[in-house]
Design an enzyme around this catalytic site. Structure first.
Site, mmCIF file in Angstrom:
data_model
loop_
_atom_site.group_PDB
_atom_site.id
_atom_site.type_symbol
_atom_site.label_atom_id
_atom_site.label_comp_id
_atom_site.label_asym_id
_atom_site.label_seq_id
_atom_site.Cartn_x
_atom_site.Cartn_y
_atom_site.Cartn_z
ATOM 1 N N ALA A 299 20.170 6.467 7.064
ATOM 2 C CA ALA A 299 19.359 6.669 8.260
ATOM 3 C C ALA A 299 19.791 7.903 9.037
ATOM 4 O O ALA A 299 18.974 8.560 9.686
ATOM 5 C CB ALA A 299 19.438 5.434 9.158
ATOM 6 N N ASP A 345 -1.176 51.257 12.412
ATOM 7 C CA ASP A 345 -2.138 52.333 12.250
ATOM 8 C C ASP A 345 -3.036 52.348 13.481
ATOM 9 O O ASP A 345 -3.090 51.374 14.240
ATOM 10 C CB ASP A 345 -2.951 52.097 10.979
ATOM 11 C CG ASP A 345 -3.723 53.334 10.555
ATOM 12 O OD1 ASP A 345 -3.545 54.388 11.194
ATOM 13 O OD2 ASP A 345 -4.498 53.230 9.598
ATOM 14 N N ASP A 651 -3.262 50.023 4.819
ATOM 15 C CA ASP A 651 -4.517 49.697 4.147
ATOM 16 C C ASP A 651 -4.674 50.410 2.808
ATOM 17 O O ASP A 651 -5.379 49.936 1.934
ATOM 18 C CB ASP A 651 -5.724 50.022 5.042
ATOM 19 C CG ASP A 651 -5.734 51.471 5.523
ATOM 20 O OD1 ASP A 651 -4.880 52.265 5.061
ATOM 21 O OD2 ASP A 651 -6.581 51.811 6.368
ATOM 22 N N ASP A 655 0.329 52.917 0.922
ATOM 23 C CA ASP A 655 1.054 52.213 1.982
ATOM 24 C C ASP A 655 1.884 51.059 1.430
ATOM 25 O O ASP A 655 2.720 50.494 2.130
ATOM 26 C CB ASP A 655 0.074 51.646 3.022
ATOM 27 C CG ASP A 655 -0.595 52.725 3.836
ATOM 28 O OD1 ASP A 655 0.005 53.808 3.978
ATOM 29 O OD2 ASP A 655 -1.717 52.502 4.325
ATOM 30 N N ASN A 717 19.379 10.593 15.160
ATOM 31 C CA ASN A 717 20.256 10.061 14.118
ATOM 32 C C ASN A 717 21.699 9.966 14.592
ATOM 33 O O ASN A 717 22.421 9.021 14.245
ATOM 34 C CB ASN A 717 20.165 10.931 12.863
ATOM 35 C CG ASN A 717 18.815 10.807 12.181
ATOM 36 O OD1 ASN A 717 17.996 9.965 12.543
ATOM 37 N ND2 ASN A 717 18.557 11.654 11.208
ATOM 38 N N GLU A 720 22.106 6.768 16.421
ATOM 39 C CA GLU A 720 22.330 5.601 15.562
ATOM 40 C C GLU A 720 23.789 5.527 15.119
ATOM 41 O O GLU A 720 24.414 4.458 15.111
ATOM 42 C CB GLU A 720 21.403 5.685 14.345
ATOM 43 C CG GLU A 720 19.922 5.615 14.696
ATOM 44 C CD GLU A 720 19.031 6.015 13.524
ATOM 45 O OE1 GLU A 720 19.445 5.790 12.378
ATOM 46 O OE2 GLU A 720 17.931 6.552 13.766
ATOM 47 N N ASN A 758 14.897 4.234 11.340
ATOM 48 C CA ASN A 758 14.666 5.480 10.611
ATOM 49 C C ASN A 758 13.209 5.594 10.162
ATOM 50 O O ASN A 758 12.597 6.664 10.217
ATOM 51 C CB ASN A 758 15.600 5.524 9.400
ATOM 52 C CG ASN A 758 15.698 6.915 8.796
ATOM 53 O OD1 ASN A 758 15.977 7.874 9.498
ATOM 54 N ND2 ASN A 758 15.471 7.013 7.502
ATOM 55 N N THR A 761 10.675 5.823 13.607
ATOM 56 C CA THR A 761 10.853 6.850 14.635
ATOM 57 C C THR A 761 10.997 8.264 14.079
ATOM 58 O O THR A 761 10.946 9.219 14.847
ATOM 59 C CB THR A 761 12.087 6.558 15.511
ATOM 60 O OG1 THR A 761 13.269 6.623 14.695
ATOM 61 C CG2 THR A 761 11.987 5.190 16.155
ATOM 62 N N ASP A 762 11.194 8.409 12.771
ATOM 63 C CA ASP A 762 11.465 9.759 12.247
ATOM 64 C C ASP A 762 10.202 10.553 11.945
ATOM 65 O O ASP A 762 9.907 11.552 12.598
ATOM 66 C CB ASP A 762 12.330 9.662 10.985
ATOM 67 C CG ASP A 762 13.815 9.652 11.323
ATOM 68 O OD1 ASP A 762 14.146 9.448 12.515
ATOM 69 O OD2 ASP A 762 14.628 9.813 10.412
#
Length: 943
Positions: A299, A345, A651, A655, A717, A720, A758, A761-762
């Protein structure tokens, strides 16, 4: 159709007419749309066969290919063994719940990966190569994947060749074939048949898929598409190429590895502490400790971070594409936030690219044309001898219209152009001036020397039924005047004297100072015998026809965008091929330069300075004029040597080196060649400078959002980890214990509860923060340094601080709801015998609510949580969903049994919600202090 493959085997040995006959196509009309559709059914799309995608089942199983998931799977097996040893009574609840959570995480990861892949595929479609073809007698631009054998390709400088094709015509055509042959020099091409079959590099009358037109023009008939092309034969080699990880990817990997090691150490400490304090002796107790430690490790490490990162980048880049800024590589977004210089340019990027030819200056006077845009309507005013001036002006427009590759047509009542806007302006002006368009008609091009950015001019050998052969040329006035010996007047030509040359040069300066782009036109009589040898030496002894002044007004939004870039600490540098006076005037009007700034640096200046002088000039010079493409590369190198992060627009085919060298190469989507689009990291759909600045802003927002969800995930995390660690190590110290077993320490969360947190809420809130609208003013701060860490010391301090706060608050909640401890179990709502389940459920719920509150806090590390509170509806949907799932796990009986929860009284909810509120209040105080500190710093800074 069935004999087509046989008929085209030796196309290099056949005359062009025989090749088109074998392919059943009229080179003057091209294929019909119906025939194109029929041939596509036979030959399929013109694309290389990609590596077959992994089947869905394999991609789903790949979600389990993670060492931490292996630990969980091992824990499931151990839990089942323990359940069996204990008599296999009922269901193995822990094993079942963990298996379901692992499966749910895999499903979420699979869905996120699929969404990211679809988003990337959609972006690939936006950047697909396109080709100009002749179909039903009309020039049209199509995706190169739509080409079929028999299509007539129209090739010009900067085009990417979309299929293998046999040349029908070629003028000064050179093709860069290094991708196939390894030769660095562009190969010269000719439509003439070969005497004998040759190696790939010797097939001068063929062009091949994947190569690029370096110079010249031509037409070719497609002979092979898809896997039948030379590129298709070596396509397997492309599959072996592996891309290097970007700095952001490397940092994410480094964070995940470091955090993983840290969490494993903490998990081991927690498991050992729990086992020792509780004197674990049984298999069931050992399994519980093991499950808790493994669950904590799983987790705490955001293993879904790479998938969320890819999805957030893809969604953000798609949003940029809808605003005309197409990023070809997702991870180039990280560089956008570091851009400190934008080299742009002028024409079409800082200006509207709506070229209008306003004045024609000839020997006898000048003609002023009214009107704007491409509608050929406008007032004509003559200053000077009316009859002579009009006659000279018509001749000038004839030269500019014949030495011209653009087209002007009327469709559905509106006038449209195809080709370069500058060239189209001549066609529009010729229709405004009576007689000029008619004089331009009937010319048949016999040969040409195409325009190139080095030459800055073009010329054609034209054949007219009544007037015979003539050479017509147009280009930069100074270049063209060097090739002229006389000047057109109404009754003939007069020699160009040094004095007259000075007068013309002064006129160019005058017109340029008014913001006009000036070009010259010229011609001379010719003969049919010149057609076979027509090349640059033929551009001689010309009769100068006059100057034309074209107006391309600055974009109204460009000035505001430049001010916005300056506010964000980003310099704007104009690099243009136009006259220095024109460049200086436009730069001043747009606010790129101010009085006292370094003077305009020209291409000639760049050729004469050494690297040290150029590095010094690059620090202050904001305008470069009359530059060649190789000069752009020198400017980019000089800025990068000064530790600037450079975005460079381009362009033309030449270039491409500068675009590749720049940190962000920006190709023009409208006027840009296919080569520059392939070389650039970003394509502008509208060729607008303001879009570049908007992309930088969006890039900064995306990068901010990445920091937001990383701050949220990692701090949550850490919360936790801190909850379990503090509960185990300090719980017994403050007297918290299981009421049914007073000598044993209690773990504030069960393994299944950690995994549930985990799960709910993740992913949801993290993804929602990935699409968060701008909270802080991202353009009010300077560019981030390229070597800045995404998680710096300050952010780590916040992550660890928030995690520690959640852990301490969880311990307080535990103390409030469990008998004993420092607070003595103030809550009395739990029924007897259910105190531990109730206390754990309260801590469990409080931690979920604290993490949801942390999501609101994490939207900014400075702004109040109340700022833009309701601007992200997806965040509120994810928060509401997580809260609803938590209510379900507390009150639904089957979930109660699975996760070891107990129903909560209002007092428990008050404690849990209070913990979430405290998280917000503490963070608000920290942010307020930081804002006050920032104001003090700004107030103390001298102005």
């Amino acid at each position: 159709m069935g004999d087509m493959a046989d008929a085209t085997r030796d196309v290099t040995l056949l005359p062009p007419a025989d090749v088109t006959l074998a392919l059943a196509v009229d080179p003057a009309e091209g294929l019909s749309l119906a025939e194109v559709a029929a041939r596509r059914e036979i030959h399929g799309p013109n694309e290389l066969r990609a590596t077959p995608p992994d089947p869905a089942w394999r991609r789903f199983l790949r979600q389990f290919a993670d060492p931490l998931i292996y630990l969980l799977l091992a824990a499931i097996v151990i839990s089942i063994i323990a359940w069996a040893v204990d008599g296999a009574v009922g269901l193995p609840v822990d094993a079942t719940v963990i298996a379901l959570i692992v499966a749910a995480n895999a499903v979420i990861g699979y869905v996120q990966e699929n969404r990211a892949e679809r988003a990337v595929a959609a972006l690939a479609d936006l950047t697909a190569t396109r080709s100009t073809v002749l179909r039903d007698g009309l020039l049209t631009t199509v995706a190169s994947t739509d080409l079929v054998p028999g299509d007539i390709l129209v090739l010009a400088e900067g085009d990417a060749v979309g299929a293998d094709a046999r040349l029908l015509t070629a003028t000064a055509l050179r093709v860069q074939e290094a991708s196939l042959t390894g030769e660095s020099e562009a190969a010269e091409k000719s439509p003439q048949p070969l005497d004998e079959p040759g190696a790939l590099g010797d097939r001068a009358n063929m062009v091949f898929k994947g190569t690029a037109v370096a110079r010249g023009v031509g037409r070719a008939v497609v002979t092979a598409t898809g896997m039948d092309t030379e590129m298709g034969r070596i396509a397997t080699l492309l599959d072996e190429t592996e891309s290097e990880p970007t700095p952001l990817q490397r940092e994410i990997a480094r964070i995940s590895t470091t955090l993983g090691l840290l969490v494993v150490v903490i998990a081991v400490v927690v498991m050992i502490t729990t086992a020792l304090v509780n004197s674990v002796r049984t298999l069931e107790g050992a399994v519980d400790v093991l499950l808790m430690g493994v669950s904590l490790a799983v987790a705490a490490v955001p293993e879904g971070l790479p998938a969320i990162l890819s999805l957030v980048l893809a969604i953000g880049v798609q949003a940029m594409a809808r605003r005309n800024a197409v990023m070809k590589d997702l991870h180039s977004v990280e560089t956008l936030g570091s851009v400190s210089v934008i080299c742009s340019d002028k024409t079409g990027t800082l200006t509207k690219n709506e070229m209008t030819l306003r004045e024609i200056v000839t020997a006898s006077g000048r003609v002023v044309l009214g009107g704007t845009g491409y509608t050929p309507v406008g007032e004509v005013r003559v200053d000077g001898d009316v009859e002579a001036t009009l006659d000279e002006a018509r001749r000038a427009l004839v030269a500019g219209s014949v030495a011209n590759d653009a087209q002007l047509s009327q469709q559905d009542g509106s006038w449209e152009i195809q080709g370069d806007p500058t060239e189209a302006a001549f066609l529009v002006a010729a229709r405004k001036l009576d007689g000029a368009h008619e004089l331009s008609s009937g010319h048949d091009r016999a040969a040409e020397v195409p325009f190139s950015s080095e030459r800055r001019m073009m010329s054609v050998l034209s054949r007219h039924p009544a007037r015979g052969h003539s050479v017509f040329a147009k280009g930069a006035a100074d270049v063209l005047l060097e090739r002229c010996v006389s000047e057109q007047v109404a009754d003939g030509a007069r020699p160009l004297t040094p004095g007259r040359r000075r007068e013309l040069a002064a006129m160019v300066e005058e017109l340029s100072g008014q913001g006009y782009r000036t070009l010259g036109v010229a011609w001379r009589p010719a003969t049919a015998t010149e057609a076979g040898t027509f090349d640059e030496p033929a551009e001689r002894d010309l009769i100068f026809g006059g100057l034309v002044a074209l107006l391309d007004p600055p974009r109204e939004e460009a000035a505001a965008a430049i001010r916005e870039a300056q506010r964000a600490g980003i310099r704007t540098v104009m690099i243009t091929g136009d006259h220095p006076v024109t460049a200086a005037r436009i730069a001043a009007d747009l606010g790129i330069t101010r009085p006292g700034d370094t003077a305009v640096i020209t291409g000639r200046d760049l050729a004469d300075v050494d690297p040290a002088e150029l590095a010094e000039a690059a620090r202050t010079a904001n305008v470069y004029a009359r530059v060649a493409p190789e000069h752009k590369l020198r400017v980019v190198d000089a800025l990068q040597a000064d530790r600037q992060v450079v975005a460079m627009t381009g362009d033309g085919v030449n270039d491409a080196p500068a675009l590749k060298s720049a940190d962000i190469g920006v190709a023009m989507g409208i006027t840009g060649t296919e080569v520059t689009k392939e070389a650039g990291a970003m394509i502008l759909g509208d060729d607008n400078y303001a879009t570049i600045v908007a992309a930088v802003r969006q890039g900064r927002v995306i990068f901010d959002n990445i920091k937001k969800f990383m701050r949220y995930l990692l701090s949550s995390n850490m919360g936790e980890i801190a909850t379990v660690f503090l509960g185990v190590t300090l719980g017994t110290v403050i007297g918290l214990a299981d009421p049914a077993n007073p000598g044993a320490a209690v773990v504030p969360l069960l393994a299944t509860q950690i995994l549930w947190i985990n799960l709910v809420t993740d992913s949801g809130p993290a993804l929602a923060m990935g699409v968060d609208p701008e909270i802080d003013d991202v353009m009010a701060r300077p560019p981030r340094r390229a070597d800045d860490r995404i998680i710096d010391r300050h952010m780590w301090q916040r992550i660890l601080g928030i995690g520690a706060l959640m852990g301490l608050l969880s311990l307080v909640v535990y103390d409030l709801t469990l008998p004993g401890g420092l607070l003595g179990g103030l809550d009395r709502a739990a029924p007897a015998g259910a105190e531990l389940d109730t206390a754990r459920t309260t801590v469990f719920t409080a931690l979920v609510l604290m993490q949801l509150a942390n999501a609101l806090n994490s939207r900014s590390d400075r702004a109040s949580v109340l700022d833009h509170l309701f601007t992200n509806r997806w965040l509120w949907v994810s928060l509401a969903g997580a809260a609803a799932l938590q209510v379900a796990v507390v009150y639904v009986p089957v979930l109660q049994h699975a996760f070891g929860t107990a129903p909560l009284a209002w007092s428990h909810w008050a404690v849990a919600i209070g913990a979430g509120v405290v998280v917000i209040l503490v963070e608000e105080a920290v942010k307020a202090a930081r804002r006050a500190g920032g104001r003090s710093t700004r107030a103390a800074r001298p102005t």
